[in-house]
Design an enzyme around this catalytic site. Structure first.
Site, short mmCIF file in Angstrom:
data_model
loop_
_atom_site.label_atom_id
_atom_site.label_comp_id
_atom_site.label_asym_id
_atom_site.label_seq_id
_atom_site.Cartn_x
_atom_site.Cartn_y
_atom_site.Cartn_z
N ASP A 79 0.85 -1.18 0.00
CA ASP A 79 0.00 0.00 0.00
C ASP A 79 0.89 1.24 0.00
O ASP A 79 1.85 1.33 0.79
CB ASP A 79 -0.92 0.01 1.22
CG ASP A 79 -1.95 1.12 1.14
OD1 ASP A 79 -3.03 0.87 0.59
OD2 ASP A 79 -1.66 2.23 1.64
N ILE A 80 0.60 2.20 -0.88
CA ILE A 80 1.40 3.42 -0.96
C ILE A 80 1.04 4.32 0.22
O ILE A 80 -0.13 4.66 0.42
CB ILE A 80 1.15 4.15 -2.29
CG1 ILE A 80 1.51 3.23 -3.47
CG2 ILE A 80 1.96 5.45 -2.37
CD1 ILE A 80 1.18 3.81 -4.82
N ASN A 139 -2.15 12.69 -3.92
CA ASN A 139 -3.15 12.88 -4.98
C ASN A 139 -3.81 14.25 -4.86
O ASN A 139 -3.98 14.98 -5.84
CB ASN A 139 -4.20 11.78 -4.89
CG ASN A 139 -4.42 11.07 -6.21
OD1 ASN A 139 -3.75 11.37 -7.20
ND2 ASN A 139 -5.34 10.15 -6.25
N ASP A 146 -1.28 9.04 -10.77
CA ASP A 146 -1.20 7.92 -11.72
C ASP A 146 0.25 7.54 -12.00
O ASP A 146 0.60 6.36 -12.10
CB ASP A 146 -1.89 8.28 -13.04
CG ASP A 146 -3.41 8.29 -12.92
OD1 ASP A 146 -3.93 7.81 -11.89
OD2 ASP A 146 -4.08 8.77 -13.85
N GLU A 186 -4.72 2.25 -4.48
CA GLU A 186 -3.27 2.34 -4.34
C GLU A 186 -2.71 1.08 -3.68
O GLU A 186 -1.62 1.09 -3.11
CB GLU A 186 -2.88 3.58 -3.53
CG GLU A 186 -3.23 3.54 -2.07
CD GLU A 186 -4.62 4.08 -1.76
OE1 GLU A 186 -4.87 4.43 -0.60
OE2 GLU A 186 -5.47 4.14 -2.67
#
Length: 335
Positions: free
Chosen positions: A209-210, A217, A226, A252
């Protein structure tokens, strides 16, 4: 299988020549079904079909239309695809092949009739008349040879069209199982992978997971978001062996499933990806300003108890939650 061996280079021409030669040997008409079965036998990918036909010929059973129709039903009809447009195009090609077969058969029948007629005339002719009749036979022979050459050319052209359609269908299937942004597998691709590995002894799950992705974002826009997703996906797939699979599991969030991989290698892979992402140097395309460092958290489930896949993923999700709550940018193992 007697005189059928997969050619060294799999080309439409080589496969077609070998298929037609085999049919000619057994005096079997090259109808679409007969041609399709023998053509498939000649292709390296159809070992089971080739073995069965070899067994039949080794047992001195003479192959015929009925036998080839049974093999077609058993091996080829099962692989029919559900793509209507492609099926329609293939149907047109098969109809065209049937017409070519009938036209070729008509040319041969007409030629045989001409030979019989001239043979009867030769019995009652003088030398001058014989020469005229021989010239007529030569002319008829040239015509039937020309017709047969046309038939072969049309067979080759039809096959090329089918190969093109097969490639388009394969591409469409791959696209349907791939996430368009990251080029990783999507949920459908994951199901296909699991269907192939349903009997695997061991599947480990890794959830990536980012960290702070929503803030990135919101601050820099979806286009930058993206790009970050793509860069992280590249690191995940770059370090993953071909026998495993990487999936875009959520916005994400990425899931990796590893088959029969030992504990040390799973950890090493997770840490390698985490470190590679942390070292990324991303720059805003317009302002050329350095973006904040991107990091990921990872949850692992080594599935020591051979659980169902949904339970393995749940364990990895729990471990990911622990990694997030204990400071992020780290790898945690499900307890």
């Amino acid at each position: 299988m007697d005189n059928i061996k997969p050619p060294a280079t799999v080309s439409a021409e080589d496969l077609s020549k070998q298929a037609l030669a085999w049919l000619d040997k057994y005096q079997i008409a090259p109808t679409p079904i007969n041609y399709a079965v023998i053509y498939a036998c000649c292709h390296p990918n159809n070992q089971s079909l080739r073995d069965e036909l070899q067994q039949i010929t080794q047992n001195n059973q003479v192959p015929d239309n009925y036998l080839l129709a049974q093999l077609h039903e058993k091996y080829l009809e099962e692989s029919a695809h559900n793509n209507d447009e492609t099926l329609s195009a293939v149907h047109k090609i098969i109809v065209g092949l049937q017409l070519e077969c009938e036209k070729s058969e008509s040319s041969v029948d007409q030629y045989q009739s001409t030979l019989h007629s001239h043979a009867n005339k030769l019995k009652m002719s003088d030398a001058h008349q014989s020469q005229t009749i021989v010239n007529s036979i030569l002319s008829a022979t040239e015509k039937v040879q020309h017709a047969q050459n046309e038939f072969k050319d049309n067979i080759h052209a039809s096959h090329a069209s089918i190969e093109s359609l097969k490639q388009k269908l394969k591409t469409a299937q791959q696209q349907a199982q791939t996430d368009s942004l990251t080029n990783l597998a999507n949920r459908r691709g994951m199901q296909t992978f699991l269907a192939k590995h349903s009997q695997s002894n061991h599947l480990s799950a890794l959830l990536f997971d980012i960290d702070n992705f929503k803030q990135l974002n919101d601050s820099y826009g979806h286009s930058i978001g993206d790009i970050i997703l793509q860069k992280v996906a590249q690191q995940i797939s770059k370090n993953l062996g071909s026998e495993h699979i990487a999936i875009r599991y959520g916005g994400e969030e990425f899931l990796v499933l590893m088959v029969n991989q030992d504990r040390a290698k799973v950890f090493m892979y997770a840490e390698t990806v985490r470190e590679a992402v942390e070292k990324l140097k991303l720059v805003h395309g317009k302002t050329r300003k350095r973006l904040p460092k991107v990091t990921i958290s990872v949850g692992l489930s080594l599935n020591a108890k051979h659980l169902a896949i949904n339970e393995v993923i749940e364990q990895a999700d729990t471990a990911l939650y622990q990694a997030k709550n204990s400071g992020k940018n780290r790898v945690c193992l499900a307890s």
